[in-house]
Design a protein around this motif. Structure first.
Motif, short mmCIF file in Angstrom:
data_model
loop_
_atom_site.label_atom_id
_atom_site.label_comp_id
_atom_site.label_asym_id
_atom_site.label_seq_id
_atom_site.Cartn_x
_atom_site.Cartn_y
_atom_site.Cartn_z
N THR A 1 -6.32 4.86 -5.50
CA THR A 1 -5.28 4.71 -4.47
C THR A 1 -5.31 3.28 -3.93
O THR A 1 -6.26 2.53 -4.17
CB THR A 1 -5.48 5.69 -3.31
N THR A 2 -4.30 2.95 -3.15
CA THR A 2 -4.23 1.59 -2.58
C THR A 2 -5.21 1.40 -1.42
O THR A 2 -5.32 0.29 -0.89
CB THR A 2 -2.81 1.27 -2.10
N GLU A 3 -5.91 2.45 -1.03
CA GLU A 3 -6.93 2.31 0.00
C GLU A 3 -8.27 1.89 -0.60
O GLU A 3 -9.22 1.61 0.12
CB GLU A 3 -7.10 3.63 0.75
N PHE B 1 0.85 -1.19 0.00
CA PHE B 1 0.00 0.00 0.00
C PHE B 1 0.89 1.24 0.00
O PHE B 1 2.07 1.17 0.30
CB PHE B 1 -0.96 0.01 1.20
N LYS C 1 -10.79 -0.53 -3.31
CA LYS C 1 -11.10 -1.95 -3.40
C LYS C 1 -10.57 -2.51 -4.72
O LYS C 1 -10.86 -2.00 -5.79
CB LYS C 1 -12.61 -2.18 -3.30
N SER D 1 -2.76 0.48 -7.76
CA SER D 1 -3.58 1.68 -7.84
C SER D 1 -3.28 2.44 -9.12
O SER D 1 -2.15 2.43 -9.62
CB SER D 1 -3.32 2.59 -6.63
N ARG E 1 0.28 4.99 5.70
CA ARG E 1 0.17 3.66 6.31
C ARG E 1 1.41 2.83 5.99
O ARG E 1 1.92 2.10 6.85
CB ARG E 1 -1.09 2.96 5.81
N ARG E 2 1.93 2.92 4.79
CA ARG E 2 3.14 2.17 4.44
C ARG E 2 4.35 2.72 5.20
O ARG E 2 5.15 1.95 5.73
CB ARG E 2 3.40 2.21 2.93
#
Length: 311
Positions: A244-246, A78, A248, A258, A82-83
């Protein structure tokens, strides 16, 4: 006896490292981690030391990493805060646990401040954070995985047109497998210290070159169509790819990344900022990396596969 830790052995990259490293160092010196018991189950059955590692639990990581000679940190899938936090937790645990060396899978040209890749921000941050500690380190700056573009090629083969925003920019595409093999060799090599290695494929190719190689190997007639960045976003939006990687992700997607990451990657390639090639892979592993031609000829083995998200 040394203590070499491979994190994320349940993932696409980590599982290859876990397989290769066993032929390079004694099994007794290995410790494999994953965020779930299921992810390490098969290795425990083989008699390899294992541990469930939660990247959000620094104290737990410290107890696992304590006095390790090497820890391989495979960059998380991600992007963003967060990463960076997950990477920080691992690095902090390495420092507190008296780890000697950390090996990090980074990105080609990661510290170029002008490169538009959104992915590079986290990689540059992580490299900088490690450099600010007293840890020994190896940064493996990987080129783009050839598997990503091979999967994309076959996904659009029937349409006959591969459209993206890379233009005439060049990339020394390398297989994910070779990147993982380089990581295994880096773990096993006690003579690499405070070093950045560029892990690149054997040839710089435009996306048109890449497609032509695929056509020769498959007898398809795919052609390249350059599109703008906005058009590239629209293509991914139509495919249901999250920005984005957040978001689904669809299972089995030909683009399990993403669109923000892929579009800015394409921008960076188009700008010539990822046209980096070295012999570092051969120096570390003792052989040349696989060519794109070879990967297409063995395409069943070189698909990007499903997305794995840990922690």
């Amino acid at each position: 006896m040394t203590k070499n830790i491979v994190t994320g052995v349940d993932g696409n990259f980590g599982s290859i490292v876990a397989s290769k490293i066993q032929s390079l160092v004694p099994k007794e010196s290995l410790l494999f981690t994953a965020p779930t018991k299921q992810g390490i189950k098969e290795y425990a059955k083989q008699g390899i030391k294992t541990a469930v590692a939660d990247f959000n639990d620094v104290d737990g990581l410290v107890s696992i990493f304590e006095n390790a000679d090497t820890v391989l940190l495979i960059s998380m899938p991600f992007v963003g805060k967060r990463r960076r936090q997950a990477h920080k937790n691992v690095i902090d645990a390495c420092v507190k646990g008296n780890v000697k060396k950390i090996i990090y899978t980074s990105l080609v040209n990661a510290t170029d401040p002008t490169m538009p890749s959104i992915e590079k921000i986290d990689h540059a941050w992580t490299e900088s954070y490690i450099e600010a500690t007293e840890l020994d380190y190896i940064f493996l700056r990987n080129s783009q995985y050839a598997e990503a573009m091979i999967t994309n090629y076959f996904a659009i083969a029937d349409s006959g047109v591969l459209a993206n925003n890379q233009g005439a920019g060049k990339m020394a595409y390398i297989s994910r497998e070779d990147c993982a093999i380089a990581a295994a060799h880096a773990i096993a090599n006690p003579y690499l210290h405070h070093i950045i290695l560029n892990i690149n494929g054997p040839e710089q190719l435009t996306i048109t070159d890449f497609i032509n190689i695929g056509n020769q190997a498959t007898s398809n007639s795919v052609r390249y169509n350059e599109v703008s960045d906005d058009e590239q976003y629209a293509i991914f939006d139509k495919m249901g790819v999250p920005r984005t990687t957040e978001g689904k992700f669809k299972k089995g997607s030909a683009a399990p990344f993403s669109s923000e990451g892929m579009v800015t990657f394409g921008q960076s390639i188009r700008n010539g900022q990822m046209a980096i090639q070295s012999n570092d892979f051969q120096a570390v592993t003792g052989r040349k990396p696989r060519t794109v031609e070879y990967l297409f000829e063995n395409a069943d083995k070189y698909q990007i596969g499903d997305r794995h998200v840990d922690n």
